[in-house]
Design a protein around this motif. Structure first.
Motif, PDB file in Angstrom:
ATOM      1  N   ASP A 194       0.808  -1.208   0.000  1.00  0.00           N
ATOM      2  CA  ASP A 194       0.000   0.000   0.000  1.00  0.00           C
ATOM      3  C   ASP A 194       0.852   1.274   0.000  1.00  0.00           C
ATOM      4  N   TYR A 195       0.221   2.372  -0.410  1.00  0.00           N
ATOM      5  CA  TYR A 195       0.925   3.663  -0.415  1.00  0.00           C
ATOM      6  C   TYR A 195       1.381   4.056   0.985  1.00  0.00           C
ATOM      7  N   GLU A 196       0.613   3.665   2.005  1.00  0.00           N
ATOM      8  CA  GLU A 196       1.027   3.995   3.372  1.00  0.00           C
ATOM      9  C   GLU A 196       2.314   3.269   3.749  1.00  0.00           C
ATOM     10  N   ASP A 197       2.557   2.096   3.150  1.00  0.00           N
ATOM     11  CA  ASP A 197       3.844   1.416   3.356  1.00  0.00           C
ATOM     12  C   ASP A 197       4.963   2.235   2.718  1.00  0.00           C
ATOM     13  N   GLY A 198       4.688   2.778   1.545  1.00  0.00           N
ATOM     14  CA  GLY A 198       5.686   3.614   0.870  1.00  0.00           C
ATOM     15  C   GLY A 198       5.940   4.920   1.585  1.00  0.00           C
ATOM     16  N   HIS A 223      21.207  11.650  -8.575  1.00  0.00           N
ATOM     17  CA  HIS A 223      20.676  10.869  -9.697  1.00  0.00           C
ATOM     18  C   HIS A 223      19.313  11.380 -10.154  1.00  0.00           C
ATOM     19  N   CYS A 224      18.481  11.796  -9.205  1.00  0.00           N
ATOM     20  CA  CYS A 224      17.102  12.165  -9.539  1.00  0.00           C
ATOM     21  C   CYS A 224      16.615  13.177  -8.503  1.00  0.00           C
ATOM     22  N   PRO A 225      17.027  14.450  -8.632  1.00  0.00           N
ATOM     23  CA  PRO A 225      16.757  15.456  -7.594  1.00  0.00           C
ATOM     24  C   PRO A 225      15.289  15.616  -7.231  1.00  0.00           C
ATOM     25  N   GLU A 226      14.358  15.370  -8.174  1.00  0.00           N
ATOM     26  CA  GLU A 226      12.944  15.550  -7.860  1.00  0.00           C
ATOM     27  C   GLU A 226      12.437  14.537  -6.829  1.00  0.00           C
ATOM     28  N   MET A 227      13.218  13.486  -6.555  1.00  0.00           N
ATOM     29  CA  MET A 227      12.816  12.509  -5.555  1.00  0.00           C
ATOM     30  C   MET A 227      13.082  12.997  -4.131  1.00  0.00           C
ATOM     31  N   ARG A 228      14.056  13.865  -3.960  1.00  0.00           N
ATOM     32  CA  ARG A 228      14.478  14.263  -2.618  1.00  0.00           C
ATOM     33  C   ARG A 228      13.357  14.992  -1.888  1.00  0.00           C
ATOM     34  N   GLY A 229      13.178  14.635  -0.621  1.00  0.00           N
ATOM     35  CA  GLY A 229      12.169  15.287   0.196  1.00  0.00           C
ATOM     36  C   GLY A 229      10.771  14.725   0.023  1.00  0.00           C
ATOM     37  N   LYS A 230      10.637  13.633  -0.701  1.00  0.00           N
ATOM     38  CA  LYS A 230       9.335  13.006  -0.904  1.00  0.00           C
ATOM     39  C   LYS A 230       9.388  11.564  -0.388  1.00  0.00           C
ATOM     40  N   THR A 231       8.203  11.014  -0.117  1.00  0.00           N
ATOM     41  CA  THR A 231       8.145   9.613   0.286  1.00  0.00           C
ATOM     42  C   THR A 231       7.981   8.740  -0.956  1.00  0.00           C
ATOM     43  N   VAL A 232       8.290   7.468  -0.799  1.00  0.00           N
ATOM     44  CA  VAL A 232       8.097   6.527  -1.902  1.00  0.00           C
ATOM     45  C   VAL A 232       6.629   6.474  -2.303  1.00  0.00           C
ATOM     46  N   GLY A 233       5.737   6.528  -1.299  1.00  0.00           N
ATOM     47  CA  GLY A 233       4.312   6.515  -1.600  1.00  0.00           C
ATOM     48  C   GLY A 233       3.891   7.711  -2.444  1.00  0.00           C
ATOM     49  N   GLN A 234       4.405   8.893  -2.104  1.00  0.00           N
ATOM     50  CA  GLN A 234       4.101  10.095  -2.879  1.00  0.00           C
ATOM     51  C   GLN A 234       4.634   9.983  -4.304  1.00  0.00           C
ATOM     52  N   LEU A 235       5.849   9.469  -4.433  1.00  0.00           N
ATOM     53  CA  LEU A 235       6.448   9.320  -5.756  1.00  0.00           C
ATOM     54  C   LEU A 235       5.654   8.332  -6.607  1.00  0.00           C
ATOM     55  N   ALA A 236       5.273   7.217  -5.998  1.00  0.00           N
ATOM     56  CA  ALA A 236       4.518   6.202  -6.734  1.00  0.00           C
ATOM     57  C   ALA A 236       3.211   6.792  -7.280  1.00  0.00           C
ATOM     58  N   LYS A 237       2.504   7.547  -6.443  1.00  0.00           N
ATOM     59  CA  LYS A 237       1.263   8.178  -6.887  1.00  0.00           C
ATOM     60  C   LYS A 237       1.512   9.149  -8.029  1.00  0.00           C
ATOM     61  N   SER A 238       2.574   9.963  -7.891  1.00  0.00           N
ATOM     62  CA  SER A 238       2.861  10.964  -8.922  1.00  0.00           C
ATOM     63  C   SER A 238       3.256  10.323 -10.247  1.00  0.00           C
ATOM     64  N   ILE A 298      12.733   9.974   1.185  1.00  0.00           N
ATOM     65  CA  ILE A 298      14.008  10.058   0.456  1.00  0.00           C
ATOM     66  C   ILE A 298      14.771  11.300   0.918  1.00  0.00           C
ATOM     67  N   ALA A 299      15.826  11.101   1.693  1.00  0.00           N
ATOM     68  CA  ALA A 299      16.658  12.204   2.175  1.00  0.00           C
ATOM     69  C   ALA A 299      17.689  12.610   1.134  1.00  0.00           C
ATOM     70  N   SER A 300      18.146  11.656   0.316  1.00  0.00           N
ATOM     71  CA  SER A 300      19.110  11.959  -0.739  1.00  0.00           C
ATOM     72  C   SER A 300      19.060  10.881  -1.798  1.00  0.00           C
ATOM     73  N   LEU A 360       1.852   4.821 -10.486  1.00  0.00           N
ATOM     74  CA  LEU A 360       2.224   3.429 -10.262  1.00  0.00           C
ATOM     75  C   LEU A 360       1.680   2.945  -8.931  1.00  0.00           C
ATOM     76  N   SER A 361       1.579   1.637  -8.781  1.00  0.00           N
ATOM     77  CA  SER A 361       1.284   1.072  -7.469  1.00  0.00           C
ATOM     78  C   SER A 361       2.482   1.307  -6.558  1.00  0.00           C
ATOM     79  N   ASN A 362       2.291   1.119  -5.245  1.00  0.00           N
ATOM     80  CA  ASN A 362       3.421   1.354  -4.338  1.00  0.00           C
ATOM     81  C   ASN A 362       4.605   0.425  -4.622  1.00  0.00           C
ATOM     82  N   PRO A 363       4.393  -0.901  -4.806  1.00  0.00           N
ATOM     83  CA  PRO A 363       5.543  -1.762  -5.115  1.00  0.00           C
ATOM     84  C   PRO A 363       6.249  -1.352  -6.411  1.00  0.00           C
ATOM     85  N   GLU A 364       5.464  -1.002  -7.446  1.00  0.00           N
ATOM     86  CA  GLU A 364       6.085  -0.555  -8.701  1.00  0.00           C
ATOM     87  C   GLU A 364       6.836   0.756  -8.498  1.00  0.00           C
ATOM     88  N   GLY A 365       6.257   1.652  -7.699  1.00  0.00           N
ATOM     89  CA  GLY A 365       6.917   2.922  -7.423  1.00  0.00           C
ATOM     90  C   GLY A 365       8.208   2.745  -6.642  1.00  0.00           C
TER      91      GLY A 365
END
Length: 529
Positions: free
Chosen positions: A333-337, A348-363, A342-344, A366-371
């Motif tokens: 689930d997204y809550e697991d993500g 490689h991918c600056p837009e990831m910094r400061g976001k959670t895996v769950g937030q990235l997956a939604k954006s 992501i602190a750093s 993708l599903s949380n595992p795919e994200g």
């Protein structure tokens, strides 16, 4: 005439004995007398009325190894009252480096592609100290361990296989060399590469060598979550077989499947100790850890290292499907993500910094595992993530145990964010005031016991004999603090904040912190075994 007389403080000597009001006399960098009242002429008198006077704090588990090359003030630790740090943890140290690695480091440094911290590596501990000497000062003392991963990488490589007999002998040689050069023991990082591929025979042989040398073995266990029971049992077995002092680093339960089992798991340690196994532990007072997404992959996927794993996932649909299925089972689930911040991503991918895996997956739609898998690939398994995966009830239970030392699992960073390429865990800036504050507010141990667990106890665990206690003849590393004002201000959103309550820090009889402000003195050095 003595150099310094500390008057009217509440003496907490580090032994867990009852505190008392008294004076401390310091001369030539050593404590010369402690008594309820001392009459002596002194070059300087410090009135500590209303304040506590204790040994300087000892960080049982630090990653400050080369941070003094970035900034010699070592602010994050010194402002907490930390005067000594045990470094080289989780299997990682700045040495040994084989010829190939040393040549690569030298070339990158000459090309201007390595920072001072990145280039601070050497073939052995003696050469590392020689490299530093005269170049850079430091403000905390470093107590060095040699990393098993550093040894294994240079001897066996990054492949998923057990070491051959001649390779184990070479590892033993490098370990003995490090101990002879002043290291205090060996650290293992069995969750990380390439230590996670080490076999039982290799680990026991190296642990036995530490036992022969009366040196500690610290370990980041292979699993601290759903298989933490098996990992802890393995380490108890290694300690039993090798007779070494086995120290479990950052003891924790970081998976939903083991939440609430703190008493059961800690009972394993106590039972082993009752049976004569020399096993100890440390922890940090937070319910979030800091690690990398790579540790969510199975062993076989990491054979050959991180870049090889990325290529395999990208080029082999069948193996990618197997990995995705395992992520689906554990992080559906997204809550697991959202537990993974992501602190750093190391550029490689600056837009990831400061976001959670769950937030990235939604954006990404993708599903949380795919994200999660997509995040791994975009940062090439080179991220640093803050993971809120512990239950605070378990954390508080472990904090209540008197044999539990405290370690930050963090670096002596500056307060200025420009020096940090990531958003560090607040434990860098707040571990020790937070622990003491939690003891004060929750009452899980006395003030004297709390101080013992960050002074004499870590000194005893590592074998440090001249610090950790306020006693005549000991080195004058002293912390003067306000027990009632101690507070950590560092947060996950803004970790770069000073704590409250630490008023003075004295190292070798000189002020490193005076009136809550750092002096120009840089008093740290390597403490050799």
């Amino acid at each position: 005439m003595i150099d310094l007389l500390i008057k009217n403080g509440l003496i907490i000597d580090g032994t867990a004995s009852p505190s008392y009001k008294g004076d401390v006399a310091v001369n030539d960098g050593k404590i010369v007398e402690i008594a309820p009242h001392i009459e002596a002429e002194a070059k300087e008198v410090l009135d500590a009325e209303g304040l506590c006077v204790s040994p300087g704090f000892i960080d049982m588990h630090s990653h400050s190894d080369a941070w003094f090359m970035v900034d010699d003030k070592c602010e994050a630790k010194l402002y907490q009252g930390v005067t000594s740090e045990i470094v080289g943890n989780c299997g990682s140290s700045q040495f040994p480096r084989n010829v190939e690695d040393t040549t690569k480091v030298n070339r990158l440094r000459e090309e201007g592609k390595l920072s001072p911290m990145g280039s601070y590596q050497a073939p052995d501990f003696y050469k590392l100290r020689t490299k530093r000497r005269g170049e850079q000062k430091m403000s905390t003392n470093l107590i060095q361990l040699v990393g098993h991963n550093a040894i294994r990488r240079g001897v066996v490589g990054m492949g998923k296989r057990e070491a051959w007999e001649d390779e184990i002998k070479l590892e033993e040689y490098l370990l003995q060399q490090a101990l002879d050069q002043g290291c205090w023991g060996m650290s293992m990082g069995l969750e990380y590469l390439p230590g996670r591929f080490a076999g039982h025979k290799e680990i026991v042989r190296l642990a036995k060598l530490c036992y022969v040398n009366d040196a500690i073995v610290t370990v980041h266990m292979k699993n601290e979550g759903e298989y933490s029971y098996e990992s802890l049992k393995d380490m108890i077995d290694v300690a039993r077989e090798s007779h070494c002092h086995m120290h479990i680093s950052h003891f924790k339960l970081c998976d939903k499947t083991v939440w609430g089992k703190s008493e059961e798991y800690f009972g394993m340690l106590l039972k082993a100790r009752e049976e004569g196994v020399n096993i100890t532990c440390d922890m940090y007072p937070y319910n979030a850890c800091q690690s990398g997404l790579a540790n969510r992959l199975p062993d076989w996927a990491l054979d050959g290292g991180h870049e090889a794993a990325c290529r395999m996932i990208e080029e082999n649909p069948e193996k990618r499907a197997i990995i995705l299925k395992s992520l689906q089972e554990r992080f559906p689930d997204y809550e697991d993500g959202d537990m993974y911040f992501i602190a750093s991503e190391n550029g490689h991918c600056p837009e990831m910094r400061g976001k959670t895996v769950g937030q990235l997956a939604k954006s990404w739609g993708l599903s949380n595992p795919e994200g999660m898998l997509e995040a791994m690939l975009r940062c090439r398994l080179d991220d640093t993530s803050i993971i809120t995966n512990m239950k605070m009830d378990d954390v508080l239970y472990f904090l209540s145990q008197d044999m539990m030392a405290i370690g930050s699992d963090a670096s002596c960073r500056p307060f200025d964010p420009k020096y940090s390429e990531d958003l560090p865990h607040p434990r860098s800036y707040g571990t020790f005031p937070r622990f003491l504050k939690l003891a004060r507010e929750n009452g899980f141990c006395s003030m004297e016991t709390a101080v013992h667990r960050i002074t004499q106890l870590p000194a005893q665990y590592v074998g440090l004999k001249d610090r950790g206690v306020l006693e005549a003849g000991k080195v004058a590393d002293i912390c003067v603090f306000d027990w009632n004002k101690l507070n950590d201000n560092a947060t996950y959103e803004n970790p770069f904040q000073k704590c409250d309550g630490v008023e003075h820090v004295i190292m070798n009889g000189k002020f490193a912190i005076r009136n809550a402000q750092q002096t120009e003195e840089r008093l740290g050095d390597y403490i050799l075994r």
